[in-house]
Motif scaffolding. Structure first.
Motif, PDB file in Angstrom:
ATOM      1  N   PRO A   1       0.819  -1.213   0.000  1.00  0.00           N
ATOM      2  CA  PRO A   1       0.000   0.000   0.000  1.00  0.00           C
ATOM      3  C   PRO A   1       0.857   1.270   0.000  1.00  0.00           C
ATOM      4  CG  PRO A   1       0.049  -0.957   2.185  1.00  0.00           C
ATOM      5  CD  PRO A   1       0.797  -1.899   1.278  1.00  0.00           C
ATOM      6  N   ILE A   2       1.362   1.578  -1.186  1.00  0.00           N
ATOM      7  CA  ILE A   2       2.163   2.781  -1.385  1.00  0.00           C
ATOM      8  C   ILE A   2       1.421   3.659  -2.387  1.00  0.00           C
ATOM      9  CG2 ILE A   2       4.365   3.670  -2.272  1.00  0.00           C
ATOM     10  CD1 ILE A   2       5.625   1.013  -1.391  1.00  0.00           C
ATOM     11  N   GLU A   3       1.316   4.924  -2.116  1.00  0.00           N
ATOM     12  CA  GLU A   3       0.530   5.814  -2.957  1.00  0.00           C
ATOM     13  C   GLU A   3       1.271   6.325  -4.182  1.00  0.00           C
ATOM     14  OE1 GLU A   3      -1.595   8.862  -0.902  1.00  0.00           O
ATOM     15  OE2 GLU A   3      -2.076   7.525   0.769  1.00  0.00           O
ATOM     16  N   HIS A   4       2.396   5.734  -4.490  1.00  0.00           N
ATOM     17  CA  HIS A   4       3.186   6.149  -5.636  1.00  0.00           C
ATOM     18  C   HIS A   4       3.448   4.932  -6.510  1.00  0.00           C
ATOM     19  CE1 HIS A   4       3.851   9.912  -3.535  1.00  0.00           C
ATOM     20  NE2 HIS A   4       4.121   9.173  -2.468  1.00  0.00           N
ATOM     21  N   GLU A   5       3.702   5.178  -7.782  1.00  0.00           N
ATOM     22  CA  GLU A   5       4.047   4.076  -8.664  1.00  0.00           C
ATOM     23  C   GLU A   5       5.400   3.502  -8.245  1.00  0.00           C
ATOM     24  OE1 GLU A   5       4.943   3.325 -13.367  1.00  0.00           O
ATOM     25  OE2 GLU A   5       3.577   4.941 -12.807  1.00  0.00           O
ATOM     26  N   PHE A   6       5.471   2.173  -8.160  1.00  0.00           N
ATOM     27  CA  PHE A   6       6.722   1.522  -7.790  1.00  0.00           C
ATOM     28  C   PHE A   6       6.799   0.166  -8.465  1.00  0.00           C
ATOM     29  CE2 PHE A   6       3.683  -0.083  -4.807  1.00  0.00           C
ATOM     30  CZ  PHE A   6       4.091  -1.369  -4.503  1.00  0.00           C
ATOM     31  N   ALA A   7       7.999  -0.344  -8.590  1.00  0.00           N
ATOM     32  CA  ALA A   7       8.211  -1.635  -9.244  1.00  0.00           C
ATOM     33  C   ALA A   7       8.162  -2.799  -8.262  1.00  0.00           C
ATOM     34  CB  ALA A   7       9.546  -1.646  -9.988  1.00  0.00           C
ATOM     35  N   ASP A   8       8.699  -2.602  -7.060  1.00  0.00           N
ATOM     36  CA  ASP A   8       8.778  -3.716  -6.131  1.00  0.00           C
ATOM     37  C   ASP A   8       9.125  -3.204  -4.740  1.00  0.00           C
ATOM     38  OD1 ASP A   8       8.782  -6.396  -5.287  1.00  0.00           O
ATOM     39  OD2 ASP A   8      10.900  -6.658  -5.727  1.00  0.00           O
ATOM     40  N   VAL A   9       8.640  -3.907  -3.744  1.00  0.00           N
ATOM     41  CA  VAL A   9       9.077  -3.749  -2.362  1.00  0.00           C
ATOM     42  C   VAL A   9       9.448  -5.145  -1.906  1.00  0.00           C
ATOM     43  CG1 VAL A   9       8.348  -3.263   0.001  1.00  0.00           C
ATOM     44  CG2 VAL A   9       7.626  -1.769  -1.851  1.00  0.00           C
ATOM     45  N   SER A  10      10.621  -5.285  -1.319  1.00  0.00           N
ATOM     46  CA  SER A  10      11.036  -6.614  -0.865  1.00  0.00           C
ATOM     47  C   SER A  10      11.926  -6.503   0.357  1.00  0.00           C
ATOM     48  CB  SER A  10      11.768  -7.372  -1.974  1.00  0.00           C
ATOM     49  OG  SER A  10      12.993  -6.753  -2.292  1.00  0.00           O
ATOM     50  N   VAL A  11      11.997  -7.617   1.068  1.00  0.00           N
ATOM     51  CA  VAL A  11      12.919  -7.771   2.186  1.00  0.00           C
ATOM     52  C   VAL A  11      13.705  -9.047   1.927  1.00  0.00           C
ATOM     53  CG1 VAL A  11      13.106  -8.307   4.648  1.00  0.00           C
ATOM     54  CG2 VAL A  11      11.513  -6.553   3.880  1.00  0.00           C
ATOM     55  N   THR A  12      15.020  -8.963   2.081  1.00  0.00           N
ATOM     56  CA  THR A  12      15.885 -10.128   1.907  1.00  0.00           C
ATOM     57  C   THR A  12      16.613 -10.397   3.210  1.00  0.00           C
ATOM     58  OG1 THR A  12      16.206  -9.643  -0.440  1.00  0.00           O
ATOM     59  CG2 THR A  12      17.833 -11.087   0.603  1.00  0.00           C
ATOM     60  N   VAL A  13      16.574 -11.661   3.646  1.00  0.00           N
ATOM     61  CA  VAL A  13      17.339 -12.087   4.818  1.00  0.00           C
ATOM     62  C   VAL A  13      18.303 -13.172   4.381  1.00  0.00           C
ATOM     63  CG1 VAL A  13      15.536 -11.464   6.468  1.00  0.00           C
ATOM     64  CG2 VAL A  13      15.625 -13.795   5.570  1.00  0.00           C
ATOM     65  N   THR A  14      19.438 -13.223   5.029  1.00  0.00           N
ATOM     66  CA  THR A  14      20.448 -14.251   4.785  1.00  0.00           C
ATOM     67  C   THR A  14      20.721 -14.949   6.102  1.00  0.00           C
ATOM     68  OG1 THR A  14      21.425 -12.861   3.067  1.00  0.00           O
ATOM     69  CG2 THR A  14      22.750 -14.687   3.875  1.00  0.00           C
ATOM     70  N   ARG A  15      20.582 -16.260   6.097  1.00  0.00           N
ATOM     71  CA  ARG A  15      20.801 -17.042   7.312  1.00  0.00           C
ATOM     72  C   ARG A  15      21.709 -18.218   6.992  1.00  0.00           C
ATOM     73  NH1 ARG A  15      19.099 -12.969   8.562  1.00  0.00           N
ATOM     74  NH2 ARG A  15      17.256 -12.430   9.777  1.00  0.00           N
ATOM     75  N   GLY A  16      22.492 -18.623   7.963  1.00  0.00           N
ATOM     76  CA  GLY A  16      23.388 -19.769   7.765  1.00  0.00           C
ATOM     77  C   GLY A  16      23.692 -20.453   9.075  1.00  0.00           C
ATOM     78  N   ARG A  17      24.301 -21.604   8.969  1.00  0.00           N
ATOM     79  CA  ARG A  17      24.680 -22.372  10.153  1.00  0.00           C
ATOM     80  C   ARG A  17      26.031 -21.870  10.659  1.00  0.00           C
ATOM     81  NH1 ARG A  17      20.786 -25.815  10.226  1.00  0.00           N
ATOM     82  NH2 ARG A  17      20.050 -26.768   8.293  1.00  0.00           N
ATOM     83  N   ARG A  18      26.178 -21.843  11.948  1.00  0.00           N
ATOM     84  CA  ARG A  18      27.459 -21.442  12.548  1.00  0.00           C
ATOM     85  C   ARG A  18      28.519 -22.456  12.154  1.00  0.00           C
ATOM     86  NH1 ARG A  18      26.261 -18.973  18.499  1.00  0.00           N
ATOM     87  NH2 ARG A  18      24.940 -17.326  17.711  1.00  0.00           N
TER      88      ARG A  18
END
Length: 123
Positions: A103-120
């Motif tokens: 819900p953004i009132e402006h034209e946009f291409a994408d909204v995303s969140v990236t997480v990186t997880r790994g084993r110790r």
């Protein structure tokens, strides 16, 4: 060097967001997952049991997106990454959640969140 299994563009309808209408009406979310693992055992055995069955993983990720609502896509991304990491042979994951109808009132291409997880010790 790490091998990768990549699942991009997995689309599912969820009811996540901070606004009531997002929870009520729902919207599509798109998930990209890059799993880091050693694919040599599966290549040698030619047995799906020696790798991540990406079809079954997709089912589990969709169940999370379509399941219990959360306010933030950061929370959703964390849950999805944890599911990817539940595969014992996965050393790490880069997981992106796209919210193309945010819900953004402006034209946009994408909204995303990236997480990186790994084993110790291995990541």
């Amino acid at each position: 060097m790490r091998d990768r299994i990549t699942l991009r563009g997995l689309r599912a309808r969820g009811h996540h967001g901070v606004f009531d209408f997002e929870r009520r009406e729902g919207q599509d979310f798109v998930v990209d997952a890059v799993l880091y693992l050693d694919t040599a055992p599966a290549a040698a055995s030619d047995d799906v049991e020696d790798t991540v069955h990406y079809g079954l993983l997709a089912d589990r990720l969709v169940a999370i997106v379509t399941g219990d609502p959360v306010d933030l896509i950061e929370t959703l991304a964390e849950r999805l990454a944890a599911e990817c990491m539940s595969e014992s042979i996965v050393e790490g994951v880069e997981l992106t959640v796209h919210k193309p109808s945010a819900p953004i009132e402006h034209e946009f291409a994408d909204v995303s969140v990236t997480v990186t997880r790994g084993r110790r010790g291995s990541w």
